[in-house]
Design a protein around this motif. Structure first.
Motif, PDB file in Angstrom:
ATOM      1  N   LYS A  60       0.789  -1.227   0.000  1.00 28.94           N
ATOM      2  CA  LYS A  60       0.000   0.000   0.000  1.00 28.94           C
ATOM      3  C   LYS A  60       0.822   1.278   0.000  1.00 28.94           C
ATOM      4  CE  LYS A  60      -4.049  -2.113   1.961  1.00 28.94           C
ATOM      5  NZ  LYS A  60      -4.819  -2.385   3.128  1.00 28.94           N
ATOM      6  N   LYS A  61       1.924   1.298   0.737  1.00 32.78           N
ATOM      7  CA  LYS A  61       2.714   2.521   0.869  1.00 32.78           C
ATOM      8  C   LYS A  61       4.191   2.197   0.711  1.00 32.78           C
ATOM      9  CE  LYS A  61      -0.762   5.095   2.433  1.00 32.78           C
ATOM     10  NZ  LYS A  61      -1.340   6.152   1.670  1.00 32.78           N
ATOM     11  N   PRO A  62       4.992   3.192   0.288  1.00 28.01           N
ATOM     12  CA  PRO A  62       6.436   2.956   0.181  1.00 28.01           C
ATOM     13  C   PRO A  62       7.091   2.852   1.559  1.00 28.01           C
ATOM     14  CG  PRO A  62       5.864   5.163  -0.596  1.00 28.01           C
ATOM     15  CD  PRO A  62       4.586   4.489  -0.228  1.00 28.01           C
ATOM     16  N   LEU A  63       8.273   2.269   1.580  1.00 27.01           N
ATOM     17  CA  LEU A  63       9.009   2.014   2.814  1.00 27.01           C
ATOM     18  C   LEU A  63       9.173   3.273   3.665  1.00 27.01           C
ATOM     19  CD1 LEU A  63      10.879   0.084   4.490  1.00 27.01           C
ATOM     20  CD2 LEU A  63      12.744   0.957   3.086  1.00 27.01           C
ATOM     21  N   PHE A  64       9.614   4.360   3.052  1.00 25.67           N
ATOM     22  CA  PHE A  64       9.900   5.564   3.845  1.00 25.67           C
ATOM     23  C   PHE A  64       8.648   6.263   4.351  1.00 25.67           C
ATOM     24  CE2 PHE A  64      14.198   4.795   2.727  1.00 25.67           C
ATOM     25  CZ  PHE A  64      14.893   5.272   3.839  1.00 25.67           C
ATOM     26  N   PHE A  65       7.487   5.929   3.817  1.00 23.54           N
ATOM     27  CA  PHE A  65       6.246   6.413   4.416  1.00 23.54           C
ATOM     28  C   PHE A  65       6.165   5.892   5.849  1.00 23.54           C
ATOM     29  CE2 PHE A  65       1.925   5.547   5.765  1.00 23.54           C
ATOM     30  CZ  PHE A  65       1.321   6.783   5.623  1.00 23.54           C
ATOM     31  N   TYR A  66       6.464   4.605   6.034  1.00 27.39           N
ATOM     32  CA  TYR A  66       6.388   3.994   7.361  1.00 27.39           C
ATOM     33  C   TYR A  66       7.504   4.481   8.278  1.00 27.39           C
ATOM     34  CZ  TYR A  66       2.852   0.994   5.340  1.00 27.39           C
ATOM     35  OH  TYR A  66       1.711   0.537   4.732  1.00 27.39           O
ATOM     36  N   VAL A  67       8.695   4.723   7.724  1.00 28.68           N
ATOM     37  CA  VAL A  67       9.801   5.261   8.530  1.00 28.68           C
ATOM     38  C   VAL A  67       9.395   6.633   9.070  1.00 28.68           C
ATOM     39  CG1 VAL A  67      12.181   6.106   8.463  1.00 28.68           C
ATOM     40  CG2 VAL A  67      11.588   3.970   7.297  1.00 28.68           C
ATOM     41  N   ASN A  68       8.894   7.497   8.194  1.00 28.50           N
ATOM     42  CA  ASN A  68       8.497   8.842   8.615  1.00 28.50           C
ATOM     43  C   ASN A  68       7.288   8.817   9.540  1.00 28.50           C
ATOM     44  OD1 ASN A  68      10.564  10.242   7.242  1.00 28.50           O
ATOM     45  ND2 ASN A  68       9.439  10.048   5.320  1.00 28.50           N
ATOM     46  N   LEU A  69       6.367   7.911   9.295  1.00 30.87           N
ATOM     47  CA  LEU A  69       5.205   7.787  10.168  1.00 30.87           C
ATOM     48  C   LEU A  69       5.629   7.345  11.571  1.00 30.87           C
ATOM     49  CD1 LEU A  69       2.108   7.949  10.340  1.00 30.87           C
ATOM     50  CD2 LEU A  69       2.034   5.552   9.642  1.00 30.87           C
ATOM     51  N   ALA A  70       6.555   6.416  11.644  1.00 32.81           N
ATOM     52  CA  ALA A  70       7.059   5.957  12.943  1.00 32.81           C
ATOM     53  C   ALA A  70       7.734   7.105  13.698  1.00 32.81           C
ATOM     54  CB  ALA A  70       8.020   4.788  12.761  1.00 32.81           C
ATOM     55  N   LYS A  71       8.467   7.940  12.986  1.00 30.24           N
ATOM     56  CA  LYS A  71       9.088   9.107  13.623  1.00 30.24           C
ATOM     57  C   LYS A  71       8.029  10.026  14.214  1.00 30.24           C
ATOM     58  CE  LYS A  71      13.084   9.423  10.516  1.00 30.24           C
ATOM     59  NZ  LYS A  71      13.695  10.291   9.481  1.00 30.24           N
ATOM     60  N   ARG A  72       6.965  10.251  13.447  1.00 30.90           N
ATOM     61  CA  ARG A  72       5.868  11.118  13.932  1.00 30.90           C
ATOM     62  C   ARG A  72       5.192  10.512  15.161  1.00 30.90           C
ATOM     63  NH1 ARG A  72       4.145  15.766  10.866  1.00 30.90           N
ATOM     64  NH2 ARG A  72       2.483  15.621  12.382  1.00 30.90           N
ATOM     65  N   TYR A  73       4.949   9.210  15.125  1.00 23.91           N
ATOM     66  CA  TYR A  73       4.332   8.535  16.266  1.00 23.91           C
ATOM     67  C   TYR A  73       5.233   8.609  17.492  1.00 23.91           C
ATOM     68  CZ  TYR A  73       0.197   6.308  14.159  1.00 23.91           C
ATOM     69  OH  TYR A  73      -1.029   6.063  13.608  1.00 23.91           O
ATOM     70  N   MET A  74       6.556   8.484  17.278  1.00 29.35           N
ATOM     71  CA  MET A  74       7.483   8.520  18.406  1.00 29.35           C
ATOM     72  C   MET A  74       7.574   9.920  19.008  1.00 29.35           C
ATOM     73  SD  MET A  74      10.394   5.620  17.708  1.00 29.35           S
ATOM     74  CE  MET A  74      11.470   6.657  16.845  1.00 29.35           C
ATOM     75  N   GLN A  75       7.227  10.948  18.240  1.00 30.40           N
ATOM     76  CA  GLN A  75       7.161  12.292  18.811  1.00 30.40           C
ATOM     77  C   GLN A  75       5.994  12.394  19.794  1.00 30.40           C
ATOM     78  OE1 GLN A  75       7.034  14.515  15.107  1.00 30.40           O
ATOM     79  NE2 GLN A  75       9.138  15.220  15.411  1.00 30.40           N
ATOM     80  N   LEU A  76       4.965  11.589  19.586  1.00 28.12           N
ATOM     81  CA  LEU A  76       3.780  11.621  20.447  1.00 28.12           C
ATOM     82  C   LEU A  76       3.813  10.586  21.569  1.00 28.12           C
ATOM     83  CD1 LEU A  76       1.066  11.905  17.651  1.00 28.12           C
ATOM     84  CD2 LEU A  76       1.975  13.747  19.054  1.00 28.12           C
ATOM     85  N   HIS A  77       4.496   9.484  21.351  1.00 22.96           N
ATOM     86  CA  HIS A  77       4.511   8.369  22.299  1.00 22.96           C
ATOM     87  C   HIS A  77       5.951   7.952  22.583  1.00 22.96           C
ATOM     88  CE1 HIS A  77       0.214   7.875  21.451  1.00 22.96           C
ATOM     89  NE2 HIS A  77       0.516   7.905  20.167  1.00 22.96           N
ATOM     90  N   GLU A  78       6.191   7.442  23.765  1.00 22.20           N
ATOM     91  CA  GLU A  78       7.525   6.941  24.122  1.00 22.20           C
ATOM     92  C   GLU A  78       7.859   5.660  23.355  1.00 22.20           C
ATOM     93  OE1 GLU A  78      10.017   8.254  26.152  1.00 22.20           O
ATOM     94  OE2 GLU A  78       8.718  10.007  25.970  1.00 22.20           O
ATOM     95  N   GLU A  79       6.825   4.856  23.079  1.00 23.41           N
ATOM     96  CA  GLU A  79       7.010   3.586  22.383  1.00 23.41           C
ATOM     97  C   GLU A  79       6.050   3.498  21.198  1.00 23.41           C
ATOM     98  OE1 GLU A  79       8.064   0.706  26.172  1.00 23.41           O
ATOM     99  OE2 GLU A  79       6.010   0.730  25.411  1.00 23.41           O
ATOM    100  N   VAL A  80       6.488   2.789  20.160  1.00 22.47           N
ATOM    101  CA  VAL A  80       5.652   2.548  18.986  1.00 22.47           C
ATOM    102  C   VAL A  80       5.739   1.070  18.651  1.00 22.47           C
ATOM    103  CG1 VAL A  80       5.343   3.048  16.526  1.00 22.47           C
ATOM    104  CG2 VAL A  80       5.980   4.883  18.087  1.00 22.47           C
ATOM    105  N   GLU A  81       4.598   0.479  18.343  1.00 22.30           N
ATOM    106  CA  GLU A  81       4.555  -0.930  17.951  1.00 22.30           C
ATOM    107  C   GLU A  81       4.377  -1.024  16.440  1.00 22.30           C
ATOM    108  OE1 GLU A  81       1.286  -4.263  18.506  1.00 22.30           O
ATOM    109  OE2 GLU A  81       2.237  -3.746  20.415  1.00 22.30           O
ATOM    110  N   LEU A  82       5.336  -1.676  15.797  1.00 20.09           N
ATOM    111  CA  LEU A  82       5.265  -1.923  14.356  1.00 20.09           C
ATOM    112  C   LEU A  82       4.761  -3.344  14.170  1.00 20.09           C
ATOM    113  CD1 LEU A  82       8.788  -0.505  13.438  1.00 20.09           C
ATOM    114  CD2 LEU A  82       6.602   0.664  13.184  1.00 20.09           C
ATOM    115  N   SER A  83       3.763  -3.520  13.319  1.00 20.67           N
ATOM    116  CA  SER A  83       3.128  -4.818  13.161  1.00 20.67           C
ATOM    117  C   SER A  83       2.984  -5.144  11.684  1.00 20.67           C
ATOM    118  CB  SER A  83       1.748  -4.735  13.836  1.00 20.67           C
ATOM    119  OG  SER A  83       0.954  -5.822  13.513  1.00 20.67           O
ATOM    120  N   ALA A  84       3.163  -6.432  11.332  1.00 19.79           N
ATOM    121  CA  ALA A  84       3.011  -6.838   9.930  1.00 19.79           C
ATOM    122  C   ALA A  84       2.644  -8.307   9.838  1.00 19.79           C
ATOM    123  CB  ALA A  84       4.296  -6.581   9.155  1.00 19.79           C
ATOM    124  N   LEU A  85       2.006  -8.662   8.716  1.00 15.00           N
ATOM    125  CA  LEU A  85       1.639 -10.043   8.412  1.00 15.00           C
ATOM    126  C   LEU A  85       2.346 -10.487   7.132  1.00 15.00           C
ATOM    127  CD1 LEU A  85      -2.257 -10.038   8.822  1.00 15.00           C
ATOM    128  CD2 LEU A  85      -0.577 -10.954  10.422  1.00 15.00           C
TER     129      LEU A  85
END
Length: 139
Positions: free
Chosen positions: A37-62
């Motif tokens: 659905k999305k390119p790799l760096f979309f998720y890298v940048n999204l994780a950075k944004r989430y980490m600005q809001l939360h101390e921990e981020v859970e990455l999940s995949a199937l």
């Protein structure tokens, strides 16, 4: 690629989206990664944004997206932004519409946390972007 980065930077993570996701049992700090659905760096940048809001981020995949989620975690770790806290693997039953029976898929969940230098590194990256933007305007 710049459009993706810009879209992620302009993304607002509001309570409405989190409340909707919460109704389905999703955590506010979970990112479900897809390799189609999305390119790799979309998720890298999204994780950075989430980490600005939360101390921990859970990455999940199937299934086939597991390689993508591992790559995202490794990029964040190698850039000094995240530390790996926990890795969980399992198999889940996923409904297969073509065969009318469930199939098993591998699942991975990687819990990452901010490094001590996270805020400092993010501030430095923001300054670099602003300086590059100022240079473009002058030329």
């Amino acid at each position: 690629m710049e459009e993706v980065t810009e879209a992620v930077n302009n993304l607002t993570i509001g309570e409405g989206a989190a409340a909707t996701a919460g109704a389905e049992g999703h955590k506010k700090n979970r990112i479900q990664v897809s390799n189609t659905k999305k390119p790799l760096f979309f998720y890298v940048n999204l994780a950075k944004r989430y980490m600005q809001l939360h101390e921990e981020v859970e990455l999940s995949a199937l299934g086939m997206a597991i390689a993508t989620v591992v790559t995202v975690a490794e990029i964040l770790k190698n850039n000094g932004l995240a530390v790996e806290k926990k890795i969980m693997t399992s198999t889940v039953d996923v409904k297969d519409d073509t065969r009318n029976r469930p199939i098993q898929k591998a699942k991975i969940e990687i819990l990452i946390g901010k490094t001590e230098k996270f805020d400092e590194l993010m501030a430095a990256a923001a300054e670099e972007r602003e300086a590059a933007g100022a240079e473009e305007e002058q030329s």
